[in-house]
Design a protein around this motif. Sequence first.
Motif, PDB file in Angstrom:
ATOM      1  N   GLU A  36       0.852  -1.502   0.240  1.00 10.56           N
ATOM      2  CA  GLU A  36      -0.035  -0.325  -0.027  1.00 10.56           C
ATOM      3  C   GLU A  36       0.930   1.247   0.123  1.00 10.56           C
ATOM      4  OE1 GLU A  36      -3.286   0.332   2.655  1.00 10.56           O
ATOM      5  OE2 GLU A  36      -4.222  -1.377   1.866  1.00 10.56           O
ATOM      6  N   SER A  37       0.764   1.980  -0.938  1.00  7.76           N
ATOM      7  CA  SER A  37       1.536   3.472  -1.117  1.00  7.76           C
ATOM      8  C   SER A  37       1.020   4.124  -2.172  1.00  7.76           C
ATOM      9  CB  SER A  37       3.172   2.767  -1.646  1.00  7.76           C
ATOM     10  OG  SER A  37       4.028   3.950  -1.603  1.00  7.76           O
ATOM     11  N   ILE A  38       1.366   5.348  -2.344  1.00  3.14           N
ATOM     12  CA  ILE A  38       1.085   6.455  -3.173  1.00  3.14           C
ATOM     13  C   ILE A  38       2.454   6.926  -3.785  1.00  3.14           C
ATOM     14  CG2 ILE A  38       0.301   8.578  -3.543  1.00  3.14           C
ATOM     15  CD1 ILE A  38      -1.890   6.589  -3.182  1.00  3.14           C
ATOM     16  N   ALA A  39       2.678   6.473  -4.970  1.00  2.00           N
ATOM     17  CA  ALA A  39       3.824   6.911  -5.842  1.00  2.00           C
ATOM     18  C   ALA A  39       3.878   8.395  -5.940  1.00  2.00           C
ATOM     19  CB  ALA A  39       3.822   6.187  -7.152  1.00  2.00           C
ATOM     20  N   SER A  40       5.303   8.809  -5.558  1.00  2.00           N
ATOM     21  CA  SER A  40       5.325  10.284  -5.946  1.00  2.00           C
ATOM     22  C   SER A  40       6.929  10.439  -6.177  1.00  2.00           C
ATOM     23  CB  SER A  40       5.105  10.884  -4.707  1.00  2.00           C
ATOM     24  OG  SER A  40       5.927  10.746  -3.741  1.00  2.00           O
ATOM     25  N   GLY A  41       7.368  11.701  -6.537  1.00  2.00           N
ATOM     26  CA  GLY A  41       8.838  12.032  -6.722  1.00  2.00           C
ATOM     27  C   GLY A  41       9.559  11.966  -5.583  1.00  2.00           C
ATOM     28  N   ASN A  42       8.993  11.747  -4.152  1.00  2.00           N
ATOM     29  CA  ASN A  42       9.662  11.458  -3.227  1.00  2.00           C
ATOM     30  C   ASN A  42      10.027   9.996  -2.742  1.00  2.00           C
ATOM     31  OD1 ASN A  42      10.008  14.260  -2.722  1.00  2.00           O
ATOM     32  ND2 ASN A  42       7.748  14.441  -1.596  1.00  2.00           N
ATOM     33  N   HIS A 100     -19.617  14.088  -7.557  1.00  2.00           N
ATOM     34  CA  HIS A 100     -18.234  14.520  -7.857  1.00  2.00           C
ATOM     35  C   HIS A 100     -17.398  13.209  -8.449  1.00  2.00           C
ATOM     36  CE1 HIS A 100     -18.113  18.817  -6.310  1.00  2.00           C
ATOM     37  NE2 HIS A 100     -19.277  18.614  -5.893  1.00  2.00           N
ATOM     38  N   ILE A 101     -16.974  13.294  -9.717  1.00  2.00           N
ATOM     39  CA  ILE A 101     -16.271  12.085 -10.104  1.00  2.00           C
ATOM     40  C   ILE A 101     -14.937  12.738 -10.423  1.00  2.00           C
ATOM     41  CG2 ILE A 101     -17.197  12.658 -12.469  1.00  2.00           C
ATOM     42  CD1 ILE A 101     -16.979   9.584 -12.877  1.00  2.00           C
ATOM     43  N   PHE A 102     -13.798  11.940 -10.034  1.00  4.15           N
ATOM     44  CA  PHE A 102     -12.483  12.147 -10.416  1.00  4.15           C
ATOM     45  C   PHE A 102     -11.801  11.219 -11.017  1.00  4.15           C
ATOM     46  CE2 PHE A 102     -13.428  14.381  -6.626  1.00  4.15           C
ATOM     47  CZ  PHE A 102     -12.612  15.444  -6.292  1.00  4.15           C
ATOM     48  N   THR A 103     -11.149  11.476 -12.203  1.00  5.13           N
ATOM     49  CA  THR A 103     -10.674  10.639 -13.307  1.00  5.13           C
ATOM     50  C   THR A 103      -9.253  11.047 -13.486  1.00  5.13           C
ATOM     51  OG1 THR A 103     -11.518  12.010 -14.930  1.00  5.13           O
ATOM     52  CG2 THR A 103     -12.900  10.060 -14.303  1.00  5.13           C
ATOM     53  N   TYR A 104      -8.401  10.182 -13.886  1.00  3.71           N
ATOM     54  CA  TYR A 104      -6.964  10.362 -14.263  1.00  3.71           C
ATOM     55  C   TYR A 104      -6.954  10.959 -15.795  1.00  3.71           C
ATOM     56  CZ  TYR A 104      -2.160   9.537 -15.195  1.00  3.71           C
ATOM     57  OH  TYR A 104      -0.809   9.630 -15.776  1.00  3.71           O
ATOM     58  N   SER A 130     -10.627  16.266 -13.051  1.00  5.75           N
ATOM     59  CA  SER A 130      -9.392  15.422 -14.047  1.00  5.75           C
ATOM     60  C   SER A 130      -8.063  15.851 -13.099  1.00  5.75           C
ATOM     61  CB  SER A 130      -9.352  15.774 -15.369  1.00  5.75           C
ATOM     62  OG  SER A 130      -8.351  15.152 -16.054  1.00  5.75           O
ATOM     63  N   TYR A 131      -7.419  14.910 -12.976  1.00  9.62           N
ATOM     64  CA  TYR A 131      -5.792  14.972 -12.359  1.00  9.62           C
ATOM     65  C   TYR A 131      -4.766  14.271 -13.006  1.00  9.62           C
ATOM     66  CZ  TYR A 131      -6.711  10.411 -10.478  1.00  9.62           C
ATOM     67  OH  TYR A 131      -6.848   9.123 -10.106  1.00  9.62           O
ATOM     68  N   SER A 132      -3.646  14.622 -12.924  1.00 10.92           N
ATOM     69  CA  SER A 132      -2.603  13.860 -13.453  1.00 10.92           C
ATOM     70  C   SER A 132      -1.603  13.364 -12.559  1.00 10.92           C
ATOM     71  CB  SER A 132      -1.769  15.093 -14.384  1.00 10.92           C
ATOM     72  OG  SER A 132      -2.578  15.446 -15.328  1.00 10.92           O
ATOM     73  N   THR A 133      -1.578  14.012 -11.393  1.00 10.83           N
ATOM     74  CA  THR A 133      -0.769  13.388 -10.294  1.00 10.83           C
ATOM     75  C   THR A 133      -1.667  13.004  -8.766  1.00 10.83           C
ATOM     76  OG1 THR A 133      -0.197  15.593  -9.184  1.00 10.83           O
ATOM     77  CG2 THR A 133       1.390  14.802 -11.096  1.00 10.83           C
ATOM     78  N   ALA A 134      -1.226  12.400  -7.926  1.00 13.37           N
ATOM     79  CA  ALA A 134      -1.954  12.358  -6.644  1.00 13.37           C
ATOM     80  C   ALA A 134      -2.068  13.522  -6.009  1.00 13.37           C
ATOM     81  CB  ALA A 134      -1.226  11.273  -5.869  1.00 13.37           C
ATOM     82  N   GLU A 136      -2.410  16.482  -7.519  1.00  7.60           N
ATOM     83  CA  GLU A 136      -3.540  17.400  -8.043  1.00  7.60           C
ATOM     84  C   GLU A 136      -4.923  16.918  -7.696  1.00  7.60           C
ATOM     85  OE1 GLU A 136      -3.391  17.418 -12.475  1.00  7.60           O
ATOM     86  OE2 GLU A 136      -1.314  18.403 -12.348  1.00  7.60           O
ATOM     87  N   ALA A 137      -5.078  15.261  -7.476  1.00  8.96           N
ATOM     88  CA  ALA A 137      -6.245  14.987  -6.884  1.00  8.96           C
ATOM     89  C   ALA A 137      -6.442  15.381  -5.402  1.00  8.96           C
ATOM     90  CB  ALA A 137      -6.139  13.281  -7.107  1.00  8.96           C
ATOM     91  N   ASN A 138      -5.441  15.583  -4.888  1.00 10.36           N
ATOM     92  CA  ASN A 138      -5.739  15.881  -3.425  1.00 10.36           C
ATOM     93  C   ASN A 138      -6.352  17.291  -3.251  1.00 10.36           C
ATOM     94  OD1 ASN A 138      -5.869  16.027  -0.761  1.00 10.36           O
ATOM     95  ND2 ASN A 138      -3.561  16.357  -0.355  1.00 10.36           N
ATOM     96  N   GLU A 139      -5.595  18.079  -4.050  1.00 14.22           N
ATOM     97  CA  GLU A 139      -5.889  19.451  -4.187  1.00 14.22           C
ATOM     98  C   GLU A 139      -7.439  19.809  -4.984  1.00 14.22           C
ATOM     99  OE1 GLU A 139      -4.322  23.599  -6.491  1.00 14.22           O
ATOM    100  OE2 GLU A 139      -2.900  21.729  -6.187  1.00 14.22           O
ATOM    101  N   SER A 140      -7.714  19.083  -5.844  1.00 15.26           N
ATOM    102  CA  SER A 140      -9.194  19.148  -6.371  1.00 15.26           C
ATOM    103  C   SER A 140     -10.281  18.687  -5.408  1.00 15.26           C
ATOM    104  CB  SER A 140      -9.211  18.520  -7.671  1.00 15.26           C
ATOM    105  OG  SER A 140      -8.169  18.852  -8.501  1.00 15.26           O
ATOM    106  N   LEU A 141      -9.977  17.462  -4.658  1.00 17.94           N
ATOM    107  CA  LEU A 141     -11.072  17.361  -3.532  1.00 17.94           C
ATOM    108  C   LEU A 141     -10.964  18.188  -2.588  1.00 17.94           C
ATOM    109  CD1 LEU A 141     -12.829  15.104  -2.312  1.00 17.94           C
ATOM    110  CD2 LEU A 141     -10.654  14.023  -1.261  1.00 17.94           C
ATOM    111  N   LEU A 142      -9.886  18.904  -2.204  1.00 18.56           N
ATOM    112  CA  LEU A 142     -10.014  20.083  -1.008  1.00 18.56           C
ATOM    113  C   LEU A 142     -10.827  21.128  -1.488  1.00 18.56           C
ATOM    114  CD1 LEU A 142      -6.451  19.640   0.386  1.00 18.56           C
ATOM    115  CD2 LEU A 142      -8.444  18.669   1.513  1.00 18.56           C
ATOM    116  N   LEU A 143     -10.666  21.542  -2.690  1.00 14.21           N
ATOM    117  CA  LEU A 143     -11.172  22.571  -3.405  1.00 14.21           C
ATOM    118  C   LEU A 143     -12.850  22.448  -3.437  1.00 14.21           C
ATOM    119  CD1 LEU A 143      -8.759  23.851  -6.197  1.00 14.21           C
ATOM    120  CD2 LEU A 143      -9.258  24.915  -4.000  1.00 14.21           C
TER     121      LEU A 143
END
Length: 523
Positions: A36-42, A100-104, A130-134, A136-143
Motif C-alpha cells: 500500500e503506497s502512493i507513488a510520488s517523486g519523493n 463529484h467524479i475524479f478521473t485520471y 480530472s487530475y494528472s498526479t496524486a 492534483e487529485a488531493n488539491e481538487s478534492l480539497l477545493l
Amino acid sequence: MIGRVRILVVGYRKFSELINVLLPEFEQDAEVTIVESIASGNTDYSDLVEKHRPDVIISAGANAAYLRSTLAVPVLSQPVTDTDVLEALAKARKLSRRVHIFTYADKSGPSHRFLASLPELCDLELCHHSYSTADEANESLLLAIADEDPKVIVGPSYTCGLAEQRGIPAIIMYSRDSAREMLRRAIDAGRSAQSARAVARGDRPQRFIVHSSRMERVAALARTYARGRASVLLEGESGTGKEHIAREIHRLSDYADGPLVAVNCSSIPHELFESELFGYVEGAFTSSRRGGRIGLMEQANGGALFLDEIGEMPPQQQIKLLRALQERRIRPVGGNREIDVDFKLIAATNRDLQDAVDQGEFRDDLFYRLNVFNLRLPPLRQRKEEVPAIARHYVAHYAAEYDVAVPVDAVLDLVEPLFDAYHWPGNIRELQNFTERLVVNCGKAAHVSLSRNEVLDILPELTRQDQGYASGALKDLEASAIVRAMEKFGGDRQQVAAYLGISPTTLWRRLKKLEVSETKRLA
C-alpha cells in the motif's frame, strides 16, 4: 524454467482490497505481493523491486504512470471501463443526485464525450475533476470540499480514501471484472518477461525434466499424443507438473502456432461460466462491456485449450462444455450466430475421473470425450531418482535469477540424503519452492555455503514426523490426517490444503464426506 509469475501490486486501500479478493482465482499462476503506497517523486521504489523481484507491477492511475516512468519492470494500469463508471455512478446516485467524479487524465480512461452524456443518461448532476498526479487529485478534492461540501465521491482508491477520512461517502470506480482482466494481462506479461530473460541467458526453457524410466514413458506418450486433434487427459496429484506437460503437448502439436489458453475450471463462478467460456455480445446483460467480449474458447481457436482441475466442474457446467466440444462451435451469450472453433483440447485433474464417474460426480459422456488419450503422472515419491536432477536444475536456475554464487554440488550433497528421506506431499512444486528458498538463503549467508542445521532451519518440513499423512493423493488420505492438519492450522482450510498438497476445493469435498461418514457412524 517458466514458473509462477511474480506480481507486485502498488496501490491504496480499496484498490488493494479489490485485488486481494481476486487472488484465490490466480494462486496457481501468480505469486502476488501487495504494497500500500502512493507513488510520488519523493518515493524510491528500486529497493522494493530489488526485494521482491517482480516480473510485472500493477497499479492504477497516477500511481501506474509514475511507476512506469521510473522503473524498468513492466507496469500495467488498472483499466476503467464505461461500464465501471456507470456501475459506480448508479451506486452514488442512491446517496445523492449531485456526484463529484475524479478521473485520471489518460486516454485509456472514460472520454469527455462519454462523461458529458452521463447527467442526462443517469439523471444526476455531475461535477467532473480530472487530475494528472496524486497531489492534483488531493488539491481538487480539497477545493470541492471548500466550495460545496460534496455528499458523495466517485473516483480512484486514493481519492476515495481522502474523502472517507473527511467523512464523505466514496465509491471506487474499479470493478472486479476489470481487475480480473488486468490480473490475466499481468500474468501474460509476466510470462513474456520470464521467457525474455531465459532467452537472454541463453536457455531453451524447459517444461519438465525427465530422469527416470517412468517419466521417459510419459514424455514419449506426450509427444505421440500431441499429434492430431484428439483430446488428452492428464491425471496426477497436485504439483506433479501437469501444466508443464500441457504446454509441451501444445508446443509439439499441430496447433503450436496458435495460443495456449489455460482455464482453471474450479475458479469460474457458475453464473459466469457461459460468458467466460463462450463470450458475450454487447448488451447481453446489464453489466456487459461495450463491444462484448471474446470467450476463452474462441481465444483458443487455432491453438490449444487447457482445462485445469476439470474434475471440480459442477454437473450443470459439464453439460454446457460437452455440447460445445461435441459440436465444435459456440454461441456467445446474447448472440444469434454460432462460431466454429478448432483447437487441441488438454484437460487435467488431480482426481480419479473414472472413480468420479462411478460415483455419479462426473458425466460419463464428458469423461469419454476428454479421455481419448490418457497420461497419468506419477507422484515424486514414486520417482525419487529424479529428485537430484530436478533439484540441480532449479538451484542453477534460481542462482542465475537471484544472481547468487551458489556452490551447487556442495548444496546438493548436503540436502540429497534429506530429500531422499522426504515424502514430497507437494511434489515437484514443493521441490521447486525448497530450492528457491535455499538459494535465497545462500545469498543472505555471509559464508554462502550452508550447514546441515542451517538447511533444517530453512526447510523445517524435512523434519516433520507426520509427513506421511500429507501424501497429496486423495484416495490415500485418512480421516486422521485431515483432522490433525485442521487442528494444526486452527481450521484454516487454505493452509490445510497447502499442507496436504491438495486444492481447497478437494479439501472441502473431503470434509463434507467425512461429515457424512461421521453422521452414519453415530446413527
